[in-house]
Design an enzyme around this catalytic site. Sequence first.
Site, mmCIF file in Angstrom:
data_model
loop_
_atom_site.group_PDB
_atom_site.id
_atom_site.type_symbol
_atom_site.label_atom_id
_atom_site.label_comp_id
_atom_site.label_asym_id
_atom_site.label_seq_id
_atom_site.Cartn_x
_atom_site.Cartn_y
_atom_site.Cartn_z
ATOM 1 N N ARG A 173 15.285 2.830 0.075
ATOM 2 C CA ARG A 173 15.801 2.899 -1.236
ATOM 3 C C ARG A 173 17.281 2.188 -1.286
ATOM 4 N NH1 ARG A 173 13.282 8.813 -2.225
ATOM 5 N NH2 ARG A 173 11.566 8.131 -3.087
ATOM 6 N N ASP A 182 20.140 -5.543 -3.687
ATOM 7 C CA ASP A 182 19.795 -4.009 -4.317
ATOM 8 C C ASP A 182 20.977 -3.397 -5.112
ATOM 9 O OD1 ASP A 182 17.635 -2.193 -3.871
ATOM 10 O OD2 ASP A 182 19.131 -1.057 -2.870
ATOM 11 N N ARG A 210 6.207 -1.048 -16.650
ATOM 12 C CA ARG A 210 5.888 -0.924 -15.512
ATOM 13 C C ARG A 210 7.173 -1.052 -14.686
ATOM 14 N NH1 ARG A 210 5.757 -4.817 -11.316
ATOM 15 N NH2 ARG A 210 4.478 -4.137 -9.647
ATOM 16 N N ASP A 212 8.857 -1.880 -11.693
ATOM 17 C CA ASP A 212 8.563 -2.731 -10.592
ATOM 18 C C ASP A 212 9.500 -1.922 -9.374
ATOM 19 O OD1 ASP A 212 7.692 -5.216 -9.119
ATOM 20 O OD2 ASP A 212 10.153 -5.387 -8.775
ATOM 21 N N GLU A 248 5.637 1.645 -10.214
ATOM 22 C CA GLU A 248 5.028 0.992 -9.037
ATOM 23 C C GLU A 248 5.466 1.771 -7.698
ATOM 24 O OE1 GLU A 248 4.432 -2.766 -6.064
ATOM 25 O OE2 GLU A 248 6.402 -2.305 -7.230
ATOM 26 N N ASN A 313 -4.506 -6.041 -8.281
ATOM 27 C CA ASN A 313 -3.252 -6.709 -9.107
ATOM 28 C C ASN A 313 -2.766 -7.883 -8.526
ATOM 29 O OD1 ASN A 313 -1.758 -5.973 -6.470
ATOM 30 N ND2 ASN A 313 -0.534 -4.424 -7.083
ATOM 31 N N ARG A 345 -6.114 -0.306 -15.951
ATOM 32 C CA ARG A 345 -5.378 -1.867 -16.383
ATOM 33 C C ARG A 345 -6.274 -2.771 -15.623
ATOM 34 N NH1 ARG A 345 0.065 -2.573 -13.244
ATOM 35 N NH2 ARG A 345 -1.391 -2.837 -11.585
HETATM 36 C C1 AAO Z 1 10.184 -13.675 -2.013
HETATM 37 C C2 AAO Z 1 9.664 -14.302 -0.784
HETATM 38 C C3 AAO Z 1 10.346 -13.377 0.283
HETATM 39 C C4 AAO Z 1 11.970 -13.569 0.203
HETATM 40 C C5 AAO Z 1 12.181 -12.896 -1.182
HETATM 41 C C6 AAO Z 1 13.633 -13.195 -1.640
HETATM 42 O O1 AAO Z 1 8.424 -13.898 -0.524
HETATM 43 O O2 AAO Z 1 10.136 -13.812 1.660
HETATM 44 O O3 AAO Z 1 12.804 -12.777 1.312
HETATM 45 O O4 AAO Z 1 11.539 -13.846 -2.202
HETATM 46 O O5 AAO Z 1 14.072 -14.442 -1.415
HETATM 47 C C7 AAO Z 1 7.332 -10.622 -5.398
HETATM 48 C C8 AAO Z 1 6.457 -11.065 -3.994
HETATM 49 C C9 AAO Z 1 7.557 -11.268 -2.961
HETATM 50 C C10 AAO Z 1 8.779 -12.108 -3.280
HETATM 51 C C11 AAO Z 1 9.326 -11.070 -4.373
HETATM 52 C C12 AAO Z 1 10.491 -11.803 -4.934
HETATM 53 O O6 AAO Z 1 5.467 -10.118 -3.447
HETATM 54 O O7 AAO Z 1 6.844 -11.899 -1.784
HETATM 55 O O8 AAO Z 1 9.733 -12.311 -2.253
HETATM 56 O O9 AAO Z 1 8.721 -11.020 -5.554
HETATM 57 O O10 AAO Z 1 10.549 -13.138 -5.518
HETATM 58 C C13 AAO Z 1 6.477 -3.897 -1.125
HETATM 59 C C14 AAO Z 1 7.199 -2.816 -2.207
HETATM 60 C C15 AAO Z 1 6.385 -3.409 -3.804
HETATM 61 C C16 AAO Z 1 6.265 -4.713 -3.953
HETATM 62 C C17 AAO Z 1 5.615 -5.487 -2.911
HETATM 63 C C18 AAO Z 1 5.290 -6.720 -2.602
HETATM 64 O O11 AAO Z 1 7.119 -1.557 -2.014
HETATM 65 O O12 AAO Z 1 7.291 -2.707 -4.698
HETATM 66 O O13 AAO Z 1 6.388 -5.258 -1.617
HETATM 67 N N1 AAO Z 1 5.705 -5.086 -5.161
HETATM 68 C C19 AAO Z 1 6.487 -5.376 -6.450
HETATM 69 C C20 AAO Z 1 5.868 -6.629 -7.219
HETATM 70 C C21 AAO Z 1 5.923 -7.794 -6.448
HETATM 71 C C22 AAO Z 1 7.415 -8.255 -6.046
HETATM 72 C C23 AAO Z 1 8.385 -7.182 -5.928
HETATM 73 C C24 AAO Z 1 8.089 -5.923 -6.057
HETATM 74 C C25 AAO Z 1 9.849 -7.378 -5.881
HETATM 75 O O14 AAO Z 1 4.568 -6.260 -7.508
HETATM 76 O O15 AAO Z 1 5.133 -8.998 -6.944
HETATM 77 O O16 AAO Z 1 7.345 -9.154 -5.046
HETATM 78 O O17 AAO Z 1 10.269 -7.238 -7.234
HETATM 79 C C26 AAO Z 1 3.984 -1.348 2.900
HETATM 80 C C27 AAO Z 1 4.742 -0.627 1.873
HETATM 81 C C28 AAO Z 1 4.844 -1.043 0.588
HETATM 82 C C29 AAO Z 1 5.422 -2.698 0.536
HETATM 83 C C30 AAO Z 1 4.341 -3.558 1.421
HETATM 84 C C31 AAO Z 1 4.723 -5.029 1.419
HETATM 85 O O18 AAO Z 1 2.439 -1.493 2.652
HETATM 86 O O19 AAO Z 1 4.220 0.591 2.037
HETATM 87 O O20 AAO Z 1 5.673 -0.427 -0.222
HETATM 88 O O21 AAO Z 1 5.227 -3.118 -0.788
HETATM 89 O O22 AAO Z 1 4.318 -2.973 2.889
HETATM 90 O O23 AAO Z 1 5.737 -5.054 2.149
HETATM 91 C C32 AAO Z 1 -1.039 -1.427 4.755
HETATM 92 C C33 AAO Z 1 0.039 -0.361 4.604
HETATM 93 C C34 AAO Z 1 0.815 -0.316 3.419
HETATM 94 C C35 AAO Z 1 1.654 -1.529 3.568
HETATM 95 C C36 AAO Z 1 0.795 -2.686 3.710
HETATM 96 C C37 AAO Z 1 1.375 -3.919 3.964
HETATM 97 O O24 AAO Z 1 -1.955 -1.420 3.602
HETATM 98 O O25 AAO Z 1 -1.107 0.916 4.247
HETATM 99 O O26 AAO Z 1 1.614 0.881 3.145
HETATM 100 O O27 AAO Z 1 -0.305 -2.601 4.921
HETATM 101 O O28 AAO Z 1 2.199 -3.907 5.219
#
Ligand code: AAO
Length: 505
Positions: A173, A182, A210, A212, A248, A313, A345
């Site tokens: 967080r 952040d 939503r 984010d 989210e 999604n 959704r």
């Molecule tokens: C981009 C580049 C990065 C760069 C960054 C800054 O890709 O390399 O560092 O820019 O320059 C989206 C893209 C990102 C992008 C970002 C900003 O997905 O790739 O980064 O825009 O442009 C976490 C968060 C969740 C987030 C998700 C993608 O908790 O909030 O990552 N979703 C939202 C949006 C998404 C957006 C953002 C947030 C940012 O929907 O589109 O990102 O605004 C674990 C954790 C999760 C975590 C995942 C992914 O999940 O529990 O909380 O989500 O990891 O890291 C199993 C596990 C599961 C785990 C999963 C993956 O399933 O059970 O828990 O494996 O390891």
Amino acid sequence: MGIYFLLLIVGLCWGQYNPNTLPKRTSIVHLFEWRWQDIALECERYLAPNGFGGVQISPPNENVIVTDPQQPWWERYQPVSYKLCTRSGNETEFRDMVTRCNNVGVHIYVDAVINHMCGANAGAGDHATCGSYFNAKTEDFPAVPYSGWDFNDHKCKSRSGNIENYHDISQVRDCRLVSLLDLALEKDYVRSRVAEYMNHLIDIGVAGFRIDAAKHMWPGDVKAILDKLKDLNTQWFPEGTKPFIYQEVIDLGGEPIKGREYFGNGRVTEFKYSAKLGTVIRKWDGEKMAYLKNWGEGWGFVPSDKALVFVDNHDNQRGHGAGGASVLTFWGFGFMLAHPYGFTRVMSSFRWPRYFENGKDINDWVGPPSNSDGSIKPVTINADTTCGNNWVCEHRWRQIKNMVIFRNVVDGEPFSNWWDNGSNQVAFGRGNKGFIIFNNDDWSLNVSLQTGLPAGTYCDVISGQKEGDFCTAVEVHVAADGMANFLIGNEDEDPFIAIHVDAKL
Ligand code: AAO
């Protein structure tokens, strides 16, 4: 008086869980990366006539323009200010969309990116979608304005400044999610800027948000922001209506942060839902559809009235976020839209050239269909009602559109008349309004079941639909006692049948 008082309490305390859709409009669709102009048209020509309740839109606020890779879809998750200009359109177009959609009873839900600003490596200059100057290195965002004081750097305890360990709650967080700067949401100044942005959208007429990356914010900080929000615009909503909030929070069970910590603020996205449904329908881990009998809270999901659910999604359909491996892009829609659990959704996507290297799609970044000048291509409509220009428009697929209508027709009816064969053939009804049956076994299904429906001939809304007095699909005959015979081959294109009272011949 008693009832009025109760309604008042419900209205005041529970408003944020209510999707604010019109009665009998029970689903929203995520029109991912669509232009505001196209959404306005889609509300009028398709969503309203087919009973969609609303649209989740891509983030409308100014974002950084990423050039390496060239304008990925995810650049929109890197805010530079709260001005309303993006590749989807400017503020005038945004207002026009909200007004026109509201006027036909389809509401707009904004993807609010409020946890962070752009990535630390986004550089400096005016390469943002409204041309605002910013400097990521010095954390200077004069168009808000935010300065270095408004970020969490002093609070974050990880070595890199990024989230390194999802088992460390403070890190998740207070540190940077994938290097995104952040925001210090404990500061009233920052909370106020965010609330101003959201109130601006409320004034224009949106119905909810939503939130984010809610998992990356302290629930109390989110609450402090929500407490500053106005009621919805009375031009379209009853006085005293609160914005619908869905946060989210990815909680698949393996981490200390739980979805339930956020219930005080609104609903949460139930990621277990799509992950589990995918596993069951693919028959992974020994799962079978017969186990879906107690689908919902019985599977460890959050309470139904706190859940926002989906089959896929925008993240997990391209390997971002969580729940990717088992996610379904089509089959699960039927089950989700028929089952009473949660607020639903539907995802509506664009095509991109998937290219796998070592099991990873290296084109997972590719943005929406666009012209050489970077502008997003319009959504064109083909003669057969599908979309052109590489827009997939899943919400226009007959099976999905008809199941959105099914859900509206059976709204409020109980889950009833469950049947299963102990394997992957299952059926259930929704009171005396609708009935659905699936065959996910490797053999055909031939069975007589109690549907709960009034006697008559019904038109299956999956293999076709009722058009005037005709049925372009399989017909189902329900006898006077509610029984009907069903036959579904295991090689049928869509091995399920759905009938409801509005598709009675
Ligand atoms: C981009 C580049 C990065 C760069 C960054 C800054 O890709 O390399 O560092 O820019 O320059 C989206 C893209 C990102 C992008 C970002 C900003 O997905 O790739 O980064 O825009 O442009 C976490 C968060 C969740 C987030 C998700 C993608 O908790 O909030 O990552 N979703 C939202 C949006 C998404 C957006 C953002 C947030 C940012 O929907 O589109 O990102 O605004 C674990 C954790 C999760 C975590 C995942 C992914 O999940 O529990 O909380 O989500 O990891 O890291 C199993 C596990 C599961 C785990 C999963 C993956 O399933 O059970 O828990 O494996 O390891």
